[in-house]
Design an enzyme around this catalytic site. Structure first.
Site, mmCIF file in Angstrom:
data_model
loop_
_atom_site.group_PDB
_atom_site.id
_atom_site.type_symbol
_atom_site.label_atom_id
_atom_site.label_comp_id
_atom_site.label_asym_id
_atom_site.label_seq_id
_atom_site.Cartn_x
_atom_site.Cartn_y
_atom_site.Cartn_z
ATOM 1 N N ASP A 117 -44.007 -27.187 9.243
ATOM 2 C CA ASP A 117 -42.773 -26.426 9.035
ATOM 3 C C ASP A 117 -42.327 -26.517 7.574
ATOM 4 O O ASP A 117 -42.691 -27.453 6.867
ATOM 5 C CB ASP A 117 -41.631 -26.998 9.879
ATOM 6 C CG ASP A 117 -41.920 -26.920 11.358
ATOM 7 O OD1 ASP A 117 -42.727 -26.059 11.751
ATOM 8 O OD2 ASP A 117 -41.341 -27.726 12.097
HETATM 9 N N1 URA Z 1 -44.077 -30.666 14.747
HETATM 10 C C1 URA Z 1 -42.996 -30.100 14.210
HETATM 11 O O1 URA Z 1 -41.963 -30.000 14.859
HETATM 12 N N2 URA Z 1 -43.066 -29.629 12.948
HETATM 13 C C2 URA Z 1 -44.160 -29.726 12.188
HETATM 14 O O2 URA Z 1 -44.171 -29.285 11.045
HETATM 15 C C3 URA Z 1 -45.286 -30.327 12.750
HETATM 16 C C4 URA Z 1 -45.215 -30.790 14.041
#
Ligand code: URA
Length: 263
Positions: A117
């Site tokens: 993310d």
């Molecule tokens: N899980 C999440 O919530 N975000 C990420 O970036 C990776 C795994």
């Protein structure tokens, strides 16, 4: 040893389905299906024969008319992703992307394997080898991924148990996860969590489900790979031993998936 009359194959020829997989078009099996359904051409001619070989340097391979390409030698690198970069190789809105942080000019065809993310930091893998990506992100056989999460509030033993056993998200139950508390106070908890799937925003959604939204999230391990002191914002090539380990992991996943498909 060569039999009398046998024609030796030039070393730089490659099976067409392997070429297509390396180019990231589909898995080897998927590539075979593309070939047998007449969607693949080599130098303008449709090739349906599964034993066919191509010269990656000189032959023009197309799928549905779209030209494919592979790097001469597959390259795999890891990035320690900082917060504030989206996991895309380009962005029409001009936002910072992870492509700004890796050597795309030096290694054309580099793509990210999986996603982090915008606000997640840590280990993100890139490769020019499409087959590696297919193996590591196979829908039924994802590599293990380990994160350090800082979450709001005190995560109690009951909540840890629920995370370990699986929680019900809007896209179904999560598989059992490994969870270990590292630090805890009444206002925040730091934990290590290992998941075996790759759903969108999975850790954030799991933590919100048990009532403890993520404040900070860092991926510290992807399959057998760890950052080994790589600084945030920096990238490095995998060592030969890391390359062998991650390639073996991808091959094992593809083999397991193909075995299941045959059953
Ligand atoms: N899980 C999440 O919530 N975000 C990420 O970036 C990776 C795994």
């Amino acid at each position: 040893m060569m039999e009398h009359g046998e024609v030796q194959e030039p070393a730089d020829l490659m099976r067409l389905q392997k070429y297509l997989a390396r180019a990231g078009v589909a898995s080897r099996r998927g590539s075979e299906t593309l070939m047998t359904s007449g969607r693949v051409t080599v130098n303008g001619l449709v090739v349906t024969e599964l034993g066919s070989k191509v010269n990656p340097r000189t032959d023009q391979v197309r799928v549905d008319g779209v030209l494919c390409s592979i790097a001469e030698r597959a390259v795999t690198i890891m990035l320690n992703k900082p917060s504030g970069y989206i996991t895309n190789m380009s962005d029409p809105q001009g936002r910072p992307t992870v492509a700004d942080l890796v050597p795309v000019d030096q290694f054309p065809g580099l793509f990210h394997i999986g996603r982090l993310d915008l606000d997640t930091t840590g280990l993100l893998l890139f490769s020019t080898d499409g087959e590696l990506g297919n193996g590591l992100l196979h829908p039924r056989h994802h590599v293990d991924k380990t994160y350090i999460a800082r979450v709001d509030g005190f995560l109690n033993a009951q909540e840890v148990k629920r995370l370990r056993e699986g929680v019900l998200l809007d896209d179904g139950m999560t598989l059992p996860a490994q969870v270990e508390i590292l630090e805890r106070s009444h206002c925040a908890t730091k934990l290590r969590i290992t998941i075996h799937e790759g759903r969108k925003r999975q850790v954030r959604r799991m933590m919100s489900f048990v009532g403890h939204p993520v404040v900070e999230l860092e991926r510290i391990q992807f399959g057998p790979l760890t950052l080994h002191g790589l600084k945030e914002g920096c990238w490095r090539l995998l060592t030969p031993s890391e390359e062998a380990q991650i390639t073996n992991a991808a091959k094992a996943h593809l083999a397991a998936a193909e075995k299941e498909d045959r059953m």
